[in-house]
Design a protein around this motif. Structure first.
Motif, PDB file in Angstrom:
ATOM      1  N   SER A  89      -0.229  -8.833  12.792  1.00 39.54           N
ATOM      2  CA  SER A  89      -1.190  -7.874  13.356  1.00 39.54           C
ATOM      3  C   SER A  89      -2.526  -7.830  12.634  1.00 39.54           C
ATOM      4  N   GLY A  90      -2.555  -8.241  11.356  1.00 37.25           N
ATOM      5  CA  GLY A  90      -3.796  -8.138  10.593  1.00 37.25           C
ATOM      6  C   GLY A  90      -4.090  -6.745  10.096  1.00 37.25           C
ATOM      7  N   ARG A  91      -3.142  -5.824  10.254  1.00 34.49           N
ATOM      8  CA  ARG A  91      -3.287  -4.457   9.767  1.00 34.49           C
ATOM      9  C   ARG A  91      -1.948  -3.998   9.216  1.00 34.49           C
ATOM     10  N   VAL A  92      -1.992  -3.001   8.339  1.00 34.38           N
ATOM     11  CA  VAL A  92      -0.766  -2.415   7.811  1.00 34.38           C
ATOM     12  C   VAL A  92      -0.873  -0.902   7.953  1.00 34.38           C
ATOM     13  N   THR A  93       0.207  -0.284   8.385  1.00 32.97           N
ATOM     14  CA  THR A  93       0.255   1.164   8.572  1.00 32.97           C
ATOM     15  C   THR A  93       1.252   1.743   7.592  1.00 32.97           C
ATOM     16  N   VAL A  95      -1.572   6.195   7.600  1.00 33.35           N
ATOM     17  CA  VAL A  95      -2.837   5.643   7.129  1.00 33.35           C
ATOM     18  C   VAL A  95      -2.837   4.151   7.426  1.00 33.35           C
ATOM     19  N   CYS A  96      -3.893   3.665   8.056  1.00 35.03           N
ATOM     20  CA  CYS A  96      -4.008   2.250   8.405  1.00 35.03           C
ATOM     21  C   CYS A  96      -5.032   1.569   7.503  1.00 35.03           C
ATOM     22  N   PHE A  97      -4.694   0.369   7.055  1.00 39.79           N
ATOM     23  CA  PHE A  97      -5.597  -0.449   6.251  1.00 39.79           C
ATOM     24  C   PHE A  97      -5.721  -1.825   6.889  1.00 39.79           C
ATOM     25  N   PRO A  98      -6.877  -2.470   6.764  1.00 38.77           N
ATOM     26  CA  PRO A  98      -6.987  -3.855   7.245  1.00 38.77           C
ATOM     27  C   PRO A  98      -6.218  -4.794   6.324  1.00 38.77           C
ATOM     28  N   ALA A  99      -5.604  -5.812   6.902  1.00 49.36           N
ATOM     29  CA  ALA A  99      -4.820  -6.767   6.101  1.00 49.36           C
ATOM     30  C   ALA A  99      -4.815  -8.128   6.790  1.00 49.36           C
ATOM     31  N   ARG A 100      -5.995  -8.641   7.079  1.00 52.79           N
ATOM     32  CA  ARG A 100      -6.117  -9.956   7.699  1.00 52.79           C
ATOM     33  C   ARG A 100      -6.409 -10.977   6.588  1.00 52.79           C
ATOM     34  N   GLY A 159       0.832  -1.195   0.000  1.00 50.49           N
ATOM     35  CA  GLY A 159       0.000   0.000   0.000  1.00 50.49           C
ATOM     36  C   GLY A 159       0.866   1.244   0.000  1.00 50.49           C
ATOM     37  N   GLY A 160       0.323   2.331  -0.486  1.00 52.25           N
ATOM     38  CA  GLY A 160       1.065   3.585  -0.544  1.00 52.25           C
ATOM     39  C   GLY A 160       0.829   4.296  -1.854  1.00 52.25           C
ATOM     40  N   GLY A 161       1.910   4.768  -2.480  1.00 50.26           N
ATOM     41  CA  GLY A 161       1.800   5.520  -3.720  1.00 50.26           C
ATOM     42  C   GLY A 161       2.041   6.997  -3.484  1.00 50.26           C
TER      43      GLY A 161
END
Length: 512
Positions: free
Chosen positions: A327-331, A339-344, A286-288
């Protein structure tokens, strides 16, 4: 001098924040300015709004206009604020009744002819509006289906600015307004999908896939080309149960932010994401530049992330998976904030035994040099593989397997998976976890759930010798509980523990 206000939503990640859009019109040189940390697209809104109002045959006086987006400290990104800005300006100039738009959320981009165009992120925006107590949301017609997924909110789809002005005036005069019908959404996934019966042979791999589906475990498959690794991975989503409504809304919100939802329905099936091995860090994690976007691991949230030819991925990309797996999330951190996104997700890795893929058996057909043979799989680091519960070698399909006929279908296996998940949900009903793959290892080592020492003797010995880390120890226990659930047992037996340990066989080239 006159003031007008309405509301919009700023989406950061998949979280929305309510924004007050205030417009002030007064005498002075013609000017149209926006304050409140707009990005480039939002700062260009005055040009679109001015043209849209004029081409909709609405009055646009050549006067000084100032628009404020509050809270001013929150970055505003995208063209989704166009409609709210136009409505606030029209309310300030008394073209629309101010009381009709003051508490309403308006979302949409404006075309120069006044049409209201679709924007990404409408679902998380409407969810945030509903949580803040907003009861009416105006959205583009193209986004109406996803906005209607949120309960307790009146969704008003509009095609152009003139239509919205007429509606506000009619409501102010007490006239009945016939609502525009919301388009019927399409299904997101085919109900059938690829069937597990299409996979020839591979009994051990099929069993591992069933265990992975039942307990939410990660899986790595090493084998020659054509052995069926990709076919097996593609059939894992068909074994998983449907998502609950909160899970489905979370998954759908990610696709909404990416603008991939269109006119599709709520995504209630586990997504399957298989990025190319040349994908960049921002594409996977994620990002950009500019607006931070979810990566492949967030698109695979509550579903399957399949990395085929995993040694061909960049090593830094693979290592970046370690934290989200735990963690199931990515920051994603940027200069303007995080910015936090779910990632489970469930991680499925597939690789050839060497670069040419012929290192099978004695490896007589392999053309790789000894150095290439040693280093090809070395990109899969020990810390990454330590987080993969099931690791197995997939052998070539034999002629006997081809003649044995098709194996069990996805429907049959999915039935057993559903029963095993029901047992897990009942077992962990007093906790926040529902599947074995998410249960902390410390809980499984507590007195209430600790297995007898006689059953874990070999497991304890592996930990003592250092051939198994504590993380690996816990993951073997989780797999053992899942094997017991598939067999209908209340607790796993010694054979379940041994089988779980055997299915975590480290790849020799990596362990060396």
């Amino acid at each position: 001098m006159s003031l007008g206000s309405t509301r919009c939503v700023a989406v950061t990640g998949i979280e929305g924040t309510l924004v007050d859009v205030e417009a002030d019109t007064g005498p002075g040189l013609p000017h149209f300015g926006i304050s409140g940390m707009p990005d480039t697209a939002c700062a260009q809104s005055p040009s679109r709004v001015r043209a849209a109002i004029t081409n909709s045959d609405l009055p646009m006086h050549g006067q000084r206009i100032v628009v404020n987006l509050s809270p001013a400290s929150l970055p505003k990104t995208g063209a989704g604020f166009d409609l709210a800005i136009a409505v606030a300006v029209l309310a300030a100039s008394q073209t629309v009744p101010a009381e009709q738009v003051a508490g309403v959320v308006h979302l949409g981009e404006l075309g120069l002819d006044g049409t209201v165009r679709s924007v990404p992120g409408v679902l998380p925006a409407v969810l945030a509006a509903a949580a803040a107590g907003v009861r009416t949301v105006v959205v583009p017609v193209a986004n109406a289906a996803e906005a209607a997924l949120v309960d307790g909110v009146e969704v008003v789809p509009v095609a152009d600015l003139a239509e919205l002005v007429r509606r506000c005036r009619d409501l102010h005069r007490g006239r009945a307004v016939e609502p525009r019908p919301i388009p019927e959404p399409l299904r997101t996934y085919d109900e059938q999908g690829p069937d597990l019966a299409d996979v020839a042979g591979q009994d051990e791999a099929r069993a591992a896939l069933e265990i992975a589906a039942a307990g939410g475990h990660h899986l790595a498959m090493i084998g020659p080309p054509g052995a069926g690794k990709t076919m097996l991975a593609e059939r894992l989503p068909g074994l998983l149960p449907r998502l609950t409504r909160p899970q489905a809304l979370e998954v759908t919100a990610v696709h909404s932010v990416l603008g991939e939802l269109g006119d599709r329905a709520l995504i209630d099936r586990a997504p399957f994401v298989a990025p190319h091995h040349g994908a960049s860090m921002s594409a996977i994690i994620g990002g950009g530049t500019g607006r931070v976007r979810p990566g492949a691991i967030s698109r695979a949230n509550r579903g399957v992330l399949f990395l085929d030819e995993v040694p061909e991925f960049r090593r830094d990309v693979l290592e970046a998976l370690r934290q989200p797996l735990e963690s199931g999330r990515v920051t994603v951190a940027r200069g303007q904030g995080m910015v936090c996104f779910p990632a489970r997700f469930q991680l499925i890795l597939a690789a050839n035994p060497c670069r040419c893929g012929r290192r099978v058996g004695r490896g007589e057909g392999c053309t790789c040099t000894p150095l290439v043979q040693r280093t090809y799989l070395a990109k899969l680091s020990g810390p990454l593989l330590d987080r993969v519960d099931l690791q197995l070698s997939v052998l070539p399909v034999s002629r006997a397997a081809l003649r044995s006929g098709p194996g069990e279908s996805s429907a049959v296996v999915a039935g057993r998976v559903a029963e095993a998940r029901e047992r897990q949900a009942h077992r962990w009903r007093r906790t926040t976890w529902t599947i074995n793959g998410a249960v902390p290892g410390a809980l499984l080592r507590e007195s209430a759930w600790r297995l007898p020492a006689a059953e874990t003797r070999l497991l304890d010995s592996s930990l003592e010798r250092g051939s198994l880390t504590l993380r690996g120890y816990d993951r073997v226990l989780r797999v053992a509980w899942t094997i017991g659930d598939l067999a209908g047992r209340e607790r796993p037996g010694p054979d379940d523990v041994l089988r779980a340990l055997a299915m975590r066989g480290r790849i020799p080239e990596v362990a060396a």
